[in-house]
Design a protein around this motif. Sequence first.
Motif, PDB file in Angstrom:
ATOM      1  N   GLU A 196       0.813  -1.212   0.000  1.00 29.60           N
ATOM      2  CA  GLU A 196       0.000   0.000   0.000  1.00 29.60           C
ATOM      3  C   GLU A 196       0.850   1.267   0.000  1.00 29.60           C
ATOM      4  O   GLU A 196       0.456   2.279  -0.575  1.00 29.60           O
ATOM      5  N   GLN A 200      -0.141   3.519  -3.101  1.00 30.24           N
ATOM      6  CA  GLN A 200      -0.733   4.826  -2.811  1.00 30.24           C
ATOM      7  C   GLN A 200       0.287   5.961  -2.856  1.00 30.24           C
ATOM      8  O   GLN A 200      -0.029   7.098  -2.509  1.00 30.24           O
ATOM      9  N   LEU A 208      -1.993   6.087   4.912  1.00 27.16           N
ATOM     10  CA  LEU A 208      -2.557   5.075   4.028  1.00 27.16           C
ATOM     11  C   LEU A 208      -4.064   4.898   4.225  1.00 27.16           C
ATOM     12  O   LEU A 208      -4.584   5.056   5.327  1.00 27.16           O
TER      13      LEU A 208
END
Length: 323
Positions: A196, A200, A208
Amino acid sequence: MKQNIIYIFLALTGVTAITLMSLSNNDTEKVEQQRPQVLSMTASVDIPDEMTFADEKIVFDRYDRRERMDRELNSFTYFHSTTLLLFKRANRIFPIIEPILKQQGVPDDIKYIAVIESSLDHRATSPARAVGLWQFMSGTAPQFGLEVSTEVDERYHIEKSTVAACRYLKDAYRKYGSWSAAALSYNGGQGRITNELSNQSASDALDLWLVEETTRYYYRMLAIKTIFENPAQYGFVIRGDQLYKPMEFKEVRVSGAIPSLVSFARENGVTYAQLKDFNSWLRDTKLTNRSGKTYTILVPTKESLFYRKGEKYKVHNEKWIAK
């Protein structure tokens, strides 16, 4: 009855009896309409501007961080029975795990992971079958030095599982460079956090978008640390004799088999239930131990088994008790 309720409301709001006498019938009716529907008030607690966790500062000025902290701090403040139980258990558990964290080179605040993971219950089992104080899964535990078998499951062993948790968290810290990311990976898994952060394009794990449980995880630790450091400010009034006293043990080292743990307990002056209470890592009624491994079994002393009126028990943190 209505008049009595009005008096209570006036007392809560600071209106004096003299003022009451000067109220007209219309005024009285207005007070009645404005009175609370309950006889106790619930106030939202103030959120600190900032705090430090594991030597890392977090500031609560951004909306998401402030509101997440607000949710967890109010939750623990008003979830009275659970939070009181955490204090009581901590008086027994913290003296065991704090020296291990220090010896392992892990910040003392990491102990709050155990608080959130298991509510300091070393026999806790999650719906996903994670168990123990630090909630290890059976597949992960052996990677960090814990034995998991039908007769021995060291995920339930307080000291050994604490060492294993330290090993996991230090590995995560080396990877991410922050204890906040390491803590989130303890709940969500290193693979998830690593992916992630990349997906992201984030540099801080606290930024996150994650599943709700993991998102709340870090702020729950921040909240319980805040309350543990100043319980009276959040309405918790505890006497020293209400905390669970630390236990004292005789250590029995065994390198062979124990055909019957029931007989072993009786020979050592305790019940089978008491033996299992403090050695929950023994998962059967016997210990075959074909490998000849040496295990240390804790046998509580007779003096430790009883609370005696008037006896003063050790308080781990003087901040926890009312003066």
